[in-house]
Scaffold this motif. Structure first.
Motif, PDB file in Angstrom:
ATOM      1  N   GLY A  82       0.770  -1.237   0.000  1.00  0.00           N
ATOM      2  CA  GLY A  82       0.000   0.000   0.000  1.00  0.00           C
ATOM      3  C   GLY A  82       0.798   1.282   0.000  1.00  0.00           C
ATOM      4  N   LEU A  83       2.114   1.182   0.170  1.00  0.00           N
ATOM      5  CA  LEU A  83       2.940   2.379   0.258  1.00  0.00           C
ATOM      6  C   LEU A  83       4.130   2.298  -0.697  1.00  0.00           C
ATOM      7  CD1 LEU A  83       3.196   2.653   4.154  1.00  0.00           C
ATOM      8  CD2 LEU A  83       1.763   4.047   2.653  1.00  0.00           C
ATOM      9  N   PRO A  84       4.567   3.423  -1.220  1.00  0.00           N
ATOM     10  CA  PRO A  84       5.798   3.417  -2.014  1.00  0.00           C
ATOM     11  C   PRO A  84       6.994   3.104  -1.110  1.00  0.00           C
ATOM     12  CG  PRO A  84       4.655   5.524  -2.229  1.00  0.00           C
ATOM     13  CD  PRO A  84       3.939   4.736  -1.197  1.00  0.00           C
ATOM     14  N   ALA A  85       8.057   2.611  -1.703  1.00  0.00           N
ATOM     15  CA  ALA A  85       9.239   2.205  -0.939  1.00  0.00           C
ATOM     16  C   ALA A  85       9.804   3.344  -0.099  1.00  0.00           C
ATOM     17  CB  ALA A  85      10.305   1.649  -1.881  1.00  0.00           C
ATOM     18  N   VAL A  86       9.828   4.551  -0.634  1.00  0.00           N
ATOM     19  CA  VAL A  86      10.405   5.669   0.113  1.00  0.00           C
ATOM     20  C   VAL A  86       9.596   5.972   1.373  1.00  0.00           C
ATOM     21  CG1 VAL A  86       9.233   7.513  -1.183  1.00  0.00           C
ATOM     22  CG2 VAL A  86      11.437   7.954  -0.094  1.00  0.00           C
ATOM     23  N   VAL A  87       8.293   5.873   1.295  1.00  0.00           N
ATOM     24  CA  VAL A  87       7.443   6.111   2.460  1.00  0.00           C
ATOM     25  C   VAL A  87       7.638   4.986   3.479  1.00  0.00           C
ATOM     26  CG1 VAL A  87       5.052   6.327   3.261  1.00  0.00           C
ATOM     27  CG2 VAL A  87       5.749   7.403   1.117  1.00  0.00           C
ATOM     28  N   LEU A  88       7.682   3.750   2.994  1.00  0.00           N
ATOM     29  CA  LEU A  88       7.911   2.603   3.866  1.00  0.00           C
ATOM     30  C   LEU A  88       9.251   2.727   4.586  1.00  0.00           C
ATOM     31  CD1 LEU A  88       6.653  -0.167   4.635  1.00  0.00           C
ATOM     32  CD2 LEU A  88       8.035  -1.150   2.803  1.00  0.00           C
ATOM     33  N   ARG A 119      11.001   5.479   5.295  1.00  0.00           N
ATOM     34  CA  ARG A 119      10.985   6.556   6.296  1.00  0.00           C
ATOM     35  C   ARG A 119      10.087   6.219   7.476  1.00  0.00           C
ATOM     36  NH1 ARG A 119      10.833  11.804   2.289  1.00  0.00           N
ATOM     37  NH2 ARG A 119      12.941  11.521   1.486  1.00  0.00           N
ATOM     38  N   LEU A 120       8.975   5.590   7.200  1.00  0.00           N
ATOM     39  CA  LEU A 120       8.026   5.254   8.254  1.00  0.00           C
ATOM     40  C   LEU A 120       8.608   4.236   9.237  1.00  0.00           C
ATOM     41  CD1 LEU A 120       5.030   5.516   9.243  1.00  0.00           C
ATOM     42  CD2 LEU A 120       4.539   3.549   7.803  1.00  0.00           C
ATOM     43  N   LEU A 121       9.281   3.222   8.696  1.00  0.00           N
ATOM     44  CA  LEU A 121       9.792   2.141   9.542  1.00  0.00           C
ATOM     45  C   LEU A 121      11.264   2.279   9.903  1.00  0.00           C
ATOM     46  CD1 LEU A 121       8.028  -0.891   7.829  1.00  0.00           C
ATOM     47  CD2 LEU A 121       7.281   0.427   9.819  1.00  0.00           C
ATOM     48  N   GLY A 122      11.953   3.210   9.255  1.00  0.00           N
ATOM     49  CA  GLY A 122      13.368   3.382   9.536  1.00  0.00           C
ATOM     50  C   GLY A 122      14.236   2.274   8.976  1.00  0.00           C
ATOM     51  N   ILE A 123      13.799   1.684   7.866  1.00  0.00           N
ATOM     52  CA  ILE A 123      14.586   0.629   7.225  1.00  0.00           C
ATOM     53  C   ILE A 123      15.278   1.205   5.993  1.00  0.00           C
ATOM     54  CG2 ILE A 123      13.114  -1.246   8.073  1.00  0.00           C
ATOM     55  CD1 ILE A 123      11.793  -1.388   5.332  1.00  0.00           C
ATOM     56  N   PRO A 124      16.364   0.584   5.560  1.00  0.00           N
ATOM     57  CA  PRO A 124      17.061   1.086   4.364  1.00  0.00           C
ATOM     58  C   PRO A 124      16.147   1.075   3.138  1.00  0.00           C
ATOM     59  CG  PRO A 124      18.409  -0.530   5.515  1.00  0.00           C
ATOM     60  CD  PRO A 124      17.050  -0.555   6.155  1.00  0.00           C
ATOM     61  N   ILE A 125      16.354   2.038   2.251  1.00  0.00           N
ATOM     62  CA  ILE A 125      15.530   2.152   1.052  1.00  0.00           C
ATOM     63  C   ILE A 125      15.623   0.887   0.192  1.00  0.00           C
ATOM     64  CG2 ILE A 125      17.274   3.362  -0.318  1.00  0.00           C
ATOM     65  CD1 ILE A 125      13.485   4.005  -0.452  1.00  0.00           C
ATOM     66  N   ARG A 126      16.784   0.258   0.159  1.00  0.00           N
ATOM     67  CA  ARG A 126      16.934  -0.986  -0.625  1.00  0.00           C
ATOM     68  C   ARG A 126      16.036  -2.088  -0.075  1.00  0.00           C
ATOM     69  NH1 ARG A 126      22.891  -2.229  -2.706  1.00  0.00           N
ATOM     70  NH2 ARG A 126      21.602  -3.764  -3.756  1.00  0.00           N
TER      71      ARG A 126
END
Length: 66
Positions: free
Chosen positions: A19-25, A27-34
């Motif tokens: 439901g979310l783009p990778a960049v939002v995911l 930032r929201l969860l604090g996980i690496p963009i990769r």
């Protein structure tokens, strides 16, 4: 009794990634963009579906305020 949390975590991540783009995911969860990108790919989500949904929501909000 053993509690296995990893399957629940993975299911929750897949649901969010769908439901979310990778960049939002990321930032929201604090996980690496990769990692967020991989989760989004695993979920089968497309960026165009998110953009279309966001556009529909914004148009609906504009109509309500007019």
């Amino acid at each position: 009794m053993a509690v296995f949390s990893k399957p629940a975590r993975n299911t929750a991540l897949l649901d969010l990634a769908a439901g979310l783009p990778a960049v939002v995911l990321s930032r929201l969860l604090g996980i690496p963009i990769r990692s967020a990108t991989r989760w989004t790919q695993y979920s089968g989500a497309s960026r165009s579906a998110y953009a279309a949904d966001l556009s529909r929501r914004q148009k609906g909000e504009l109509r309500k305020s007019q």
